[in-house]
Scaffold this motif. Structure first.
Motif, PDB file in Angstrom:
ATOM      1  N   LYS A  37     -14.012   2.800  -4.499  1.00 42.45           N
ATOM      2  CA  LYS A  37     -13.129   2.096  -3.569  1.00 42.45           C
ATOM      3  C   LYS A  37     -12.105   3.078  -2.978  1.00 42.45           C
ATOM      4  N   ILE A  38     -11.806   2.885  -1.696  1.00 44.79           N
ATOM      5  CA  ILE A  38     -10.749   3.675  -1.055  1.00 44.79           C
ATOM      6  C   ILE A  38      -9.443   2.901  -1.183  1.00 44.79           C
ATOM      7  N   ILE A  39      -8.418   3.581  -1.673  1.00 46.38           N
ATOM      8  CA  ILE A  39      -7.122   2.941  -1.905  1.00 46.38           C
ATOM      9  C   ILE A  39      -6.057   3.655  -1.083  1.00 46.38           C
ATOM     10  N   TYR A  40      -5.225   2.861  -0.431  1.00 42.51           N
ATOM     11  CA  TYR A  40      -4.090   3.418   0.327  1.00 42.51           C
ATOM     12  C   TYR A  40      -2.780   2.990  -0.319  1.00 42.51           C
ATOM     13  N   PRO A  41      -1.727   3.830  -0.218  1.00 47.69           N
ATOM     14  CA  PRO A  41      -1.748   5.197   0.311  1.00 47.69           C
ATOM     15  C   PRO A  41      -2.379   6.156  -0.681  1.00 47.69           C
ATOM     16  N   ALA A  42      -2.490   7.415  -0.297  1.00 49.38           N
ATOM     17  CA  ALA A  42      -2.992   8.452  -1.206  1.00 49.38           C
ATOM     18  C   ALA A  42      -2.114   8.493  -2.452  1.00 49.38           C
ATOM     19  N   GLY A  43      -2.701   8.890  -3.562  1.00 50.22           N
ATOM     20  CA  GLY A  43      -1.990   8.882  -4.843  1.00 50.22           C
ATOM     21  C   GLY A  43      -0.632   9.551  -4.795  1.00 50.22           C
ATOM     22  N   LYS A  44      -0.533  10.663  -4.087  1.00 53.33           N
ATOM     23  CA  LYS A  44       0.739  11.403  -4.043  1.00 53.33           C
ATOM     24  C   LYS A  44       1.832  10.618  -3.326  1.00 53.33           C
ATOM     25  N   ASN A  45       1.435   9.598  -2.535  1.00 47.06           N
ATOM     26  CA  ASN A  45       2.413   8.822  -1.759  1.00 47.06           C
ATOM     27  C   ASN A  45       2.713   7.441  -2.330  1.00 47.06           C
ATOM     28  N   ILE A  46       2.083   7.070  -3.435  1.00 48.19           N
ATOM     29  CA  ILE A  46       2.305   5.726  -3.977  1.00 48.19           C
ATOM     30  C   ILE A  46       3.786   5.493  -4.264  1.00 48.19           C
ATOM     31  N   PHE A  47       4.456   6.528  -4.789  1.00 50.33           N
ATOM     32  CA  PHE A  47       5.889   6.406  -5.110  1.00 50.33           C
ATOM     33  C   PHE A  47       6.763   7.159  -4.100  1.00 50.33           C
ATOM     34  N   ASN A  48       6.278   7.282  -2.873  1.00 49.86           N
ATOM     35  CA  ASN A  48       7.010   8.027  -1.849  1.00 49.86           C
ATOM     36  C   ASN A  48       8.397   7.445  -1.588  1.00 49.86           C
ATOM     37  N   LEU A  63      12.616  -4.558   2.376  1.00 49.55           N
ATOM     38  CA  LEU A  63      11.453  -5.019   1.615  1.00 49.55           C
ATOM     39  C   LEU A  63      10.287  -5.386   2.529  1.00 49.55           C
ATOM     40  N   GLY A  64       9.155  -4.751   2.282  1.00 55.70           N
ATOM     41  CA  GLY A  64       7.899  -5.119   2.931  1.00 55.70           C
ATOM     42  C   GLY A  64       6.985  -5.794   1.925  1.00 55.70           C
ATOM     43  N   GLN A  65       5.798  -6.186   2.392  1.00 57.66           N
ATOM     44  CA  GLN A  65       4.905  -6.947   1.523  1.00 57.66           C
ATOM     45  C   GLN A  65       3.761  -6.113   0.971  1.00 57.66           C
ATOM     46  N   ASP A  66       3.103  -5.345   1.834  1.00 65.86           N
ATOM     47  CA  ASP A  66       1.819  -4.737   1.497  1.00 65.86           C
ATOM     48  C   ASP A  66       1.668  -3.453   2.309  1.00 65.86           C
ATOM     49  N   PRO A  67       1.117  -2.390   1.746  1.00 65.44           N
ATOM     50  CA  PRO A  67       0.877  -1.194   2.566  1.00 65.44           C
ATOM     51  C   PRO A  67      -0.128  -1.476   3.688  1.00 65.44           C
ATOM     52  N   TYR A  68      -0.033  -0.696   4.747  1.00 60.73           N
ATOM     53  CA  TYR A  68      -1.051  -0.767   5.806  1.00 60.73           C
ATOM     54  C   TYR A  68      -2.408  -0.422   5.205  1.00 60.73           C
ATOM     55  N   HIS A  69      -3.457  -1.102   5.660  1.00 60.93           N
ATOM     56  CA  HIS A  69      -4.772  -0.930   5.038  1.00 60.93           C
ATOM     57  C   HIS A  69      -5.766  -0.175   5.910  1.00 60.93           C
ATOM     58  N   ALA A  74      -0.720   4.236   5.947  1.00 59.92           N
ATOM     59  CA  ALA A  74       0.266   4.079   4.873  1.00 59.92           C
ATOM     60  C   ALA A  74       0.648   5.408   4.251  1.00 59.92           C
ATOM     61  N   HIS A  75       1.951   5.570   3.970  1.00 56.07           N
ATOM     62  CA  HIS A  75       2.402   6.747   3.216  1.00 56.07           C
ATOM     63  C   HIS A  75       3.545   6.394   2.271  1.00 56.07           C
ATOM     64  N   GLY A  76       3.559   5.128   1.835  1.00 55.96           N
ATOM     65  CA  GLY A  76       4.463   4.748   0.766  1.00 55.96           C
ATOM     66  C   GLY A  76       5.839   4.293   1.186  1.00 55.96           C
ATOM     67  N   SER A 126       3.845  -4.682  -3.022  1.00 58.33           N
ATOM     68  CA  SER A 126       2.672  -4.036  -3.627  1.00 58.33           C
ATOM     69  C   SER A 126       2.670  -2.588  -3.169  1.00 58.33           C
ATOM     70  N   LEU A 127       2.429  -1.674  -4.073  1.00 57.13           N
ATOM     71  CA  LEU A 127       2.486  -0.258  -3.694  1.00 57.13           C
ATOM     72  C   LEU A 127       1.140   0.321  -3.310  1.00 57.13           C
ATOM     73  N   THR A 128       0.067  -0.466  -3.499  1.00 61.59           N
ATOM     74  CA  THR A 128      -1.266   0.004  -3.097  1.00 61.59           C
ATOM     75  C   THR A 128      -2.056  -1.160  -2.488  1.00 61.59           C
ATOM     76  N   VAL A 129      -3.163  -0.785  -1.825  1.00 66.34           N
ATOM     77  CA  VAL A 129      -4.055  -1.777  -1.213  1.00 66.34           C
ATOM     78  C   VAL A 129      -5.438  -1.141  -1.075  1.00 66.34           C
ATOM     79  N   ARG A 130      -6.496  -1.951  -1.160  1.00 69.73           N
ATOM     80  CA  ARG A 130      -7.835  -1.439  -0.856  1.00 69.73           C
ATOM     81  C   ARG A 130      -8.022  -1.338   0.645  1.00 69.73           C
ATOM     82  N   ALA A 131      -8.722  -0.309   1.083  1.00 69.32           N
ATOM     83  CA  ALA A 131      -8.954  -0.098   2.509  1.00 69.32           C
ATOM     84  C   ALA A 131      -9.560  -1.346   3.139  1.00 69.32           C
ATOM     85  N   GLY A 132      -8.958  -1.791   4.244  1.00 65.60           N
ATOM     86  CA  GLY A 132      -9.495  -2.907   5.012  1.00 65.60           C
ATOM     87  C   GLY A 132      -9.346  -4.265   4.365  1.00 65.60           C
TER      88      GLY A 132
END
Length: 226
Positions: A37-48, A63-69, A74-76, A126-132
């Motif tokens: 599975k592709i997950i956004y954002p990249a691992g290095k940016n999850i806690f950006n 406060l936002g809801q969900d990263p861009y998918h 998305a970059h955190g 949420s700090l991550t999301v699956r692509a699409g």
């Protein structure tokens, strides 16, 4: 468990990282990655958001809801996209309100890092999301974690401006001590709802007026060019 996060946040959140739900969350992400599975954002940016705005520097919590998918977005940082990516519709409306409120020219860049560097903590629930797949990680434990983050800011800091756009964000107001912080509520900047009270709400000037009234340097809301 060891999480790569800025030191002042690590100190505040150490207990959360040790809890079973967080261990399960990390395992869930690992399992999805192993399944291709592709997950956004990249691992290095999850806690950006945490690494760009240390706990000690937080003046505003947006406060936002969900990263861009979508790819490359998305970059955190909530509502922000990486340099070179066109601003999505909600961010376009944020820029329209910024111009109407403070006269800031509408920028071409959608990268809001300049805000984060000044103390605007740009947290997604949420700090991550699956692509699409929007909201695909909303039930894996992130809400427990980010609720704890909001509580920590409320409990351990004073005179923070909490900006809650839309019904989802406003439901988090119960986590915030309104006697020592400012809560700004309005409709979400999405094109579906921006005309129901977001446009004309003047969150940027209200934030700076509150900060200045409490002896805190205001935010320069300009966005750096690409």
């Amino acid at each position: 468990m060891e999480v790569a996060i800025e030191d002042s946040w690590k100190k505040e959140l150490e207990e959360e990282f040790q809890k079973p739900y967080f261990e399960s969350l990390v395992q869930h992400l690992k399992t999805e990655k192993q399944a291709g599975k592709i997950i956004y954002p990249a691992g290095k940016n999850i806690f950006n958001a945490f690494n760009t705005t240390p706990f000690d520097h937080v003046k505003v919590l947006l406060l936002g809801q969900d990263p861009y998918h979508g790819p490359g977005q998305a970059h955190g940082l909530c509502f922000s996209v990486q340099k070179g990516v066109p601003p999505p519709p909600s961010l376009v409306n944020i820029y329209k309100e910024l111009k109407a409120d403070l006269g800031v020219p509408i920028p071409a860049s959608g990268d809001l890092t300049h805000w984060a560097q000044q103390g605007v903590f740009m947290l997604n629930a949420s700090l991550t999301v699956r692509a699409g797949e929007p909201m695909s990680h909303s039930k894996i434990g992130w809400a427990t974690f980010t609720d704890a983050v909001i509580r920590k800011v409320s409990e351990h800091k004073t005179h923070v401006v909490f900006i809650l756009w839309g019904k989802f964000a406003q439901e988090k107001a119960s986590l915030i001590d309104a006697s020592k912080h400012l809560i700004l509520r309005s409709a979400h900047p999405s094109p579906l709802s921006a005309h129901n009270g977001f446009l004309g709400s003047r969150p940027f000037s209200k934030t700076n007026e509150y900060l200045a009234a409490h002896g805190i340097d205001p935010i320069d809301w300009k966005v750096d060019a690409v």
